[in-house]
Enzyme design. Structure first.
Site, PDB file in Angstrom:
ATOM      1  N   TYR A   1      58.512 -80.695  36.431  1.00 41.65           N
ATOM      2  CA  TYR A   1      57.092 -80.363  36.281  1.00 41.65           C
ATOM      3  C   TYR A   1      56.242 -81.629  36.401  1.00 41.65           C
ATOM      4  O   TYR A   1      55.254 -81.663  37.145  1.00 41.65           O
ATOM      5  CB  TYR A   1      56.857 -79.684  34.934  1.00 41.65           C
ATOM      6  CG  TYR A   1      55.413 -79.298  34.702  1.00 41.65           C
ATOM      7  CD1 TYR A   1      54.863 -78.196  35.346  1.00 41.65           C
ATOM      8  CD2 TYR A   1      54.591 -80.050  33.854  1.00 41.65           C
ATOM      9  CE1 TYR A   1      53.529 -77.839  35.143  1.00 41.65           C
ATOM     10  CE2 TYR A   1      53.271 -79.705  33.649  1.00 41.65           C
ATOM     11  CZ  TYR A   1      52.741 -78.601  34.295  1.00 41.65           C
ATOM     12  OH  TYR A   1      51.417 -78.252  34.096  1.00 41.65           O
TER      13      TYR A   1
ATOM     14  N   SER B   1      48.026 -82.202  35.782  1.00 45.85           N
ATOM     15  CA  SER B   1      48.380 -82.260  34.363  1.00 45.85           C
ATOM     16  C   SER B   1      48.476 -83.720  33.937  1.00 45.85           C
ATOM     17  O   SER B   1      48.946 -84.569  34.717  1.00 45.85           O
ATOM     18  CB  SER B   1      49.736 -81.587  34.135  1.00 45.85           C
ATOM     19  OG  SER B   1      50.228 -81.905  32.849  1.00 45.85           O
TER      20      SER B   1
ATOM     21  N   LYS C   1      53.432 -82.725  39.492  1.00 42.07           N
ATOM     22  CA  LYS C   1      52.010 -83.024  39.288  1.00 42.07           C
ATOM     23  C   LYS C   1      51.684 -84.446  39.754  1.00 42.07           C
ATOM     24  O   LYS C   1      50.588 -84.695  40.273  1.00 42.07           O
ATOM     25  CB  LYS C   1      51.636 -82.823  37.821  1.00 42.07           C
ATOM     26  CG  LYS C   1      51.764 -81.365  37.347  1.00 42.07           C
ATOM     27  CD  LYS C   1      50.876 -80.401  38.119  1.00 42.07           C
ATOM     28  CE  LYS C   1      50.872 -79.003  37.508  1.00 42.07           C
ATOM     29  NZ  LYS C   1      50.041 -78.060  38.268  1.00 42.07           N
TER      30      LYS C   1
ATOM     31  N   LYS D   1      64.731 -80.127  29.713  1.00 44.97           N
ATOM     32  CA  LYS D   1      65.619 -80.777  30.694  1.00 44.97           C
ATOM     33  C   LYS D   1      65.300 -82.269  30.806  1.00 44.97           C
ATOM     34  O   LYS D   1      64.220 -82.719  30.436  1.00 44.97           O
ATOM     35  CB  LYS D   1      65.452 -80.133  32.084  1.00 44.97           C
ATOM     36  CG  LYS D   1      65.626 -78.639  32.105  1.00 44.97           C
ATOM     37  CD  LYS D   1      67.061 -78.258  31.853  1.00 44.97           C
ATOM     38  CE  LYS D   1      67.214 -76.756  32.013  1.00 44.97           C
ATOM     39  NZ  LYS D   1      68.192 -76.178  31.106  1.00 44.97           N
TER      40      LYS D   1
ATOM     41  N   ASP E   1      51.343 -65.205  47.439  1.00 43.12           N
ATOM     42  CA  ASP E   1      52.391 -66.024  46.833  1.00 43.12           C
ATOM     43  C   ASP E   1      52.359 -67.358  47.564  1.00 43.12           C
ATOM     44  O   ASP E   1      52.589 -67.412  48.788  1.00 43.12           O
ATOM     45  CB  ASP E   1      53.752 -65.328  47.017  1.00 43.12           C
ATOM     46  CG  ASP E   1      54.890 -66.122  46.384  1.00 43.12           C
ATOM     47  OD1 ASP E   1      54.759 -67.358  46.247  1.00 43.12           O
ATOM     48  OD2 ASP E   1      55.913 -65.515  46.038  1.00 43.12           O
TER      49      ASP E   1
ATOM     50  N   THR F   1      47.633 -70.582  27.052  1.00 44.55           N
ATOM     51  CA  THR F   1      47.963 -69.606  28.108  1.00 44.55           C
ATOM     52  C   THR F   1      49.438 -69.300  27.933  1.00 44.55           C
ATOM     53  O   THR F   1      50.091 -69.840  27.039  1.00 44.55           O
ATOM     54  CB  THR F   1      47.762 -70.211  29.508  1.00 44.55           C
ATOM     55  OG1 THR F   1      48.652 -71.331  29.631  1.00 44.55           O
ATOM     56  CG2 THR F   1      46.335 -70.655  29.753  1.00 44.55           C
TER      57      THR F   1
ATOM     58  N   ASN G   1      45.549 -73.651  41.800  1.00 42.83           N
ATOM     59  CA  ASN G   1      45.823 -73.529  40.365  1.00 42.83           C
ATOM     60  C   ASN G   1      47.236 -73.022  40.078  1.00 42.83           C
ATOM     61  O   ASN G   1      47.807 -73.333  39.031  1.00 42.83           O
ATOM     62  CB  ASN G   1      44.785 -72.582  39.754  1.00 42.83           C
ATOM     63  CG  ASN G   1      45.184 -72.126  38.368  1.00 42.83           C
ATOM     64  OD1 ASN G   1      45.029 -72.841  37.385  1.00 42.83           O
ATOM     65  ND2 ASN G   1      45.755 -70.915  38.270  1.00 42.83           N
TER      66      ASN G   1
ATOM     67  N   VAL H   1      46.301 -76.072  27.009  1.00 45.14           N
ATOM     68  CA  VAL H   1      45.482 -74.856  26.932  1.00 45.14           C
ATOM     69  C   VAL H   1      46.313 -73.648  26.497  1.00 45.14           C
ATOM     70  O   VAL H   1      47.464 -73.486  26.929  1.00 45.14           O
ATOM     71  CB  VAL H   1      44.856 -74.579  28.325  1.00 45.14           C
ATOM     72  CG1 VAL H   1      44.045 -73.295  28.306  1.00 45.14           C
ATOM     73  CG2 VAL H   1      43.976 -75.744  28.754  1.00 45.14           C
TER      74      VAL H   1
HETATM   75  P1  NAP Z   1      50.038 -69.443  33.375  1.00 46.49           P
HETATM   76  O1  NAP Z   1      49.267 -68.715  32.348  1.00 46.49           O
HETATM   77  O2  NAP Z   1      51.518 -69.483  33.316  1.00 46.49           O
HETATM   78  O3  NAP Z   1      49.561 -68.916  34.799  1.00 46.49           O
HETATM   79  C1  NAP Z   1      50.163 -69.409  35.967  1.00 46.49           C
HETATM   80  C2  NAP Z   1      49.600 -68.629  37.134  1.00 46.49           C
HETATM   81  O4  NAP Z   1      50.225 -69.131  38.329  1.00 46.49           O
HETATM   82  C3  NAP Z   1      49.922 -67.136  37.068  1.00 46.49           C
HETATM   83  O5  NAP Z   1      48.830 -66.429  37.586  1.00 46.49           O
HETATM   84  C4  NAP Z   1      51.128 -67.004  37.977  1.00 46.49           C
HETATM   85  O6  NAP Z   1      51.295 -65.724  38.551  1.00 46.49           O
HETATM   86  C5  NAP Z   1      50.720 -68.018  39.050  1.00 46.49           C
HETATM   87  N1  NAP Z   1      51.822 -68.366  39.930  1.00 46.49           N
HETATM   88  C6  NAP Z   1      53.008 -68.930  39.640  1.00 46.49           C
HETATM   89  N2  NAP Z   1      53.750 -69.056  40.742  1.00 46.49           N
HETATM   90  C7  NAP Z   1      53.016 -68.554  41.770  1.00 46.49           C
HETATM   91  C8  NAP Z   1      53.216 -68.394  43.150  1.00 46.49           C
HETATM   92  N3  NAP Z   1      54.364 -68.749  43.738  1.00 46.49           N
HETATM   93  N4  NAP Z   1      52.223 -67.861  43.911  1.00 46.49           N
HETATM   94  C9  NAP Z   1      51.065 -67.484  43.344  1.00 46.49           C
HETATM   95  N5  NAP Z   1      50.810 -67.579  42.024  1.00 46.49           N
HETATM   96  C10 NAP Z   1      51.786 -68.110  41.247  1.00 46.49           C
HETATM   97  O7  NAP Z   1      49.629 -70.991  33.412  1.00 46.49           O
HETATM   98  P2  NAP Z   1      48.236 -71.715  33.139  1.00 46.49           P
HETATM   99  O8  NAP Z   1      48.382 -72.418  31.854  1.00 46.49           O
HETATM  100  O9  NAP Z   1      47.105 -70.825  33.372  1.00 46.49           O
HETATM  101  O10 NAP Z   1      48.338 -72.833  34.277  1.00 46.49           O
HETATM  102  C11 NAP Z   1      47.480 -72.877  35.397  1.00 46.49           C
HETATM  103  C12 NAP Z   1      47.573 -74.275  35.984  1.00 46.49           C
HETATM  104  O11 NAP Z   1      47.186 -75.240  35.000  1.00 46.49           O
HETATM  105  C13 NAP Z   1      48.992 -74.660  36.405  1.00 46.49           C
HETATM  106  O12 NAP Z   1      48.941 -75.388  37.607  1.00 46.49           O
HETATM  107  C14 NAP Z   1      49.455 -75.565  35.275  1.00 46.49           C
HETATM  108  O13 NAP Z   1      50.441 -76.481  35.689  1.00 46.49           O
HETATM  109  C15 NAP Z   1      48.163 -76.251  34.892  1.00 46.49           C
HETATM  110  N6  NAP Z   1      48.154 -76.795  33.526  1.00 46.49           N
HETATM  111  C16 NAP Z   1      48.249 -75.973  32.443  1.00 46.49           C
HETATM  112  C17 NAP Z   1      48.224 -76.548  31.176  1.00 46.49           C
HETATM  113  C18 NAP Z   1      48.287 -75.709  29.917  1.00 46.49           C
HETATM  114  O14 NAP Z   1      48.326 -76.296  28.826  1.00 46.49           O
HETATM  115  N7  NAP Z   1      48.288 -74.395  30.006  1.00 46.49           N
HETATM  116  C19 NAP Z   1      48.119 -77.933  31.021  1.00 46.49           C
HETATM  117  C20 NAP Z   1      48.029 -78.730  32.147  1.00 46.49           C
HETATM  118  C21 NAP Z   1      48.035 -78.156  33.402  1.00 46.49           C
HETATM  119  P3  NAP Z   1      52.219 -64.560  37.842  1.00 46.49           P
HETATM  120  O15 NAP Z   1      51.334 -63.866  36.857  1.00 46.49           O
HETATM  121  O16 NAP Z   1      52.595 -63.717  39.001  1.00 46.49           O
HETATM  122  O17 NAP Z   1      53.368 -65.256  37.203  1.00 46.49           O
END
Ligand code: NAP
Length: 235
Positions: free
Chosen positions: A158, A140, A162, A95, A59, A193, A86, A191
């Site tokens: 958020y 981001s 970033k 918000k 964590d 997710t 990541n 993306v």
């Molecule tokens: P996601 O599917 O919500 O996955 C987030 C991951 O971060 C999960 O594995 C989550 O674990 C983990 N996490 C959250 N808090 C944590 C903590 N305190 N310690 C360890 N792990 C933690 O999001 P994603 O879309 O893959 O995003 C990954 C990265 O890409 C993030 O930094 C996000 O800001 C960035 N991003 C995403 C997008 C998009 O469109 N998806 C766009 C720009 C940037 P749990 O499973 O335990 O919750």
């Protein structure tokens, strides 16, 4: 040094973009440690990828836990060459900066900024000893100053997390210049997710690509830069 001797840690890699980054790094031959705050979910992800992928409970907000995880990685592999910050949360949907709870802001910064900072501080001494390091901060487009200016102010915590992560990228890169520890930030795009939602236009494969490319940079690669689709972008 062969890729197969390199060890990478990807935080928040039990699902989403992090899991795909882990998959692609493993394909490049690296030993990959999946950092996951839920141990079972991390183990399941490592089992899904197989080969040289293992899981470690992690964590990023838990300082003692981070120390424990890195000690375990050190004991097992004796090195850590690549860190992909990541792990991220987005908890301020709908918000505005003028009214958002500062608890929400603090929680967001604790994960998205301080988590990455904490991990970076923890791995840099080993990277210095090894004379090699690649740190990739998953950022981001919503954190770029141009996007802040063009936006109507939504997702303030958020976005700010970033923007600050980008600034940390510059600071670390400046500090580490000349030490073969390259620090860069990657924008995945929007993306599909849990965070991005099912309507996002990009696959996790596309979202992970730039972070993986930055994790594999040659010694004369860039540092202190922001990239999307492997191209430099203005902060
Ligand atoms: P996601 O599917 O919500 O996955 C987030 C991951 O971060 C999960 O594995 C989550 O674990 C983990 N996490 C959250 N808090 C944590 C903590 N305190 N310690 C360890 N792990 C933690 O999001 P994603 O879309 O893959 O995003 C990954 C990265 O890409 C993030 O930094 C996000 O800001 C960035 N991003 C995403 C997008 C998009 O469109 N998806 C766009 C720009 C940037 P749990 O499973 O335990 O919750």
């Amino acid at each position: 040094m062969q890729n197969s001797s390199r060890v990478a840690l990807v935080t928040g890699a039990n699902r989403g973009i992090g899991l795909e980054i882990a998959r692609q790094l493993a394909r490049h031959g690296l030993t990959v440690v999946i950092g996951a705050r839920d141990a079972k979910s991390g183990e399941a992800a490592a089992a899904e990828l197989g080969g040289t992928v293992v899981a470690e409970p992690l964590d990023v907000t838990d300082a003692a836990g981070v120390e424990r995880a890195l000690r375990a990685i050190g004991d097992r592999f004796g090195r850590l060459d690549v860190l992909v910050n990541n792990a991220g949360i987005l908890i301020d949907e709908g918000k505005a900066a003028s009214t958002v709870s500062l608890d929400v802001v603090a929680k967001t910064l604790e994960t998205n900024l301080l988590g990455a900072w904490r991990l970076s501080q923890a791995v840099i001494p080993d990277m210095r000893r090894g004379g090699y390091g690649r740190i990739v901060n998953v950022s981001s487009a919503m954190g770029t100053l141009g996007d802040l200016e063009r936006s109507s102010g939504g997702w303030p915590a958020y976005r700010l997390s970033k923007t600050a992560l980008d600034a940390l990228t510059i600071l670390l890169a400046s500090e580490l210049r000349g030490e073969n520890i390259l620090v860069n930030a990657a924008i995945p795009g929007w993306v599909r997710t849990r965070m991005g939602g099912s309507g996002a236009p990009r696959s996790v494969e596309e979202g992970a690509d730039t972070a993986v490319w930055l994790a594999m940079l040659p010694d004369d690669g860039p540092s202190g830069r922001l990239f999307q689709d492997r191209k430099p972008l203005d902060w």
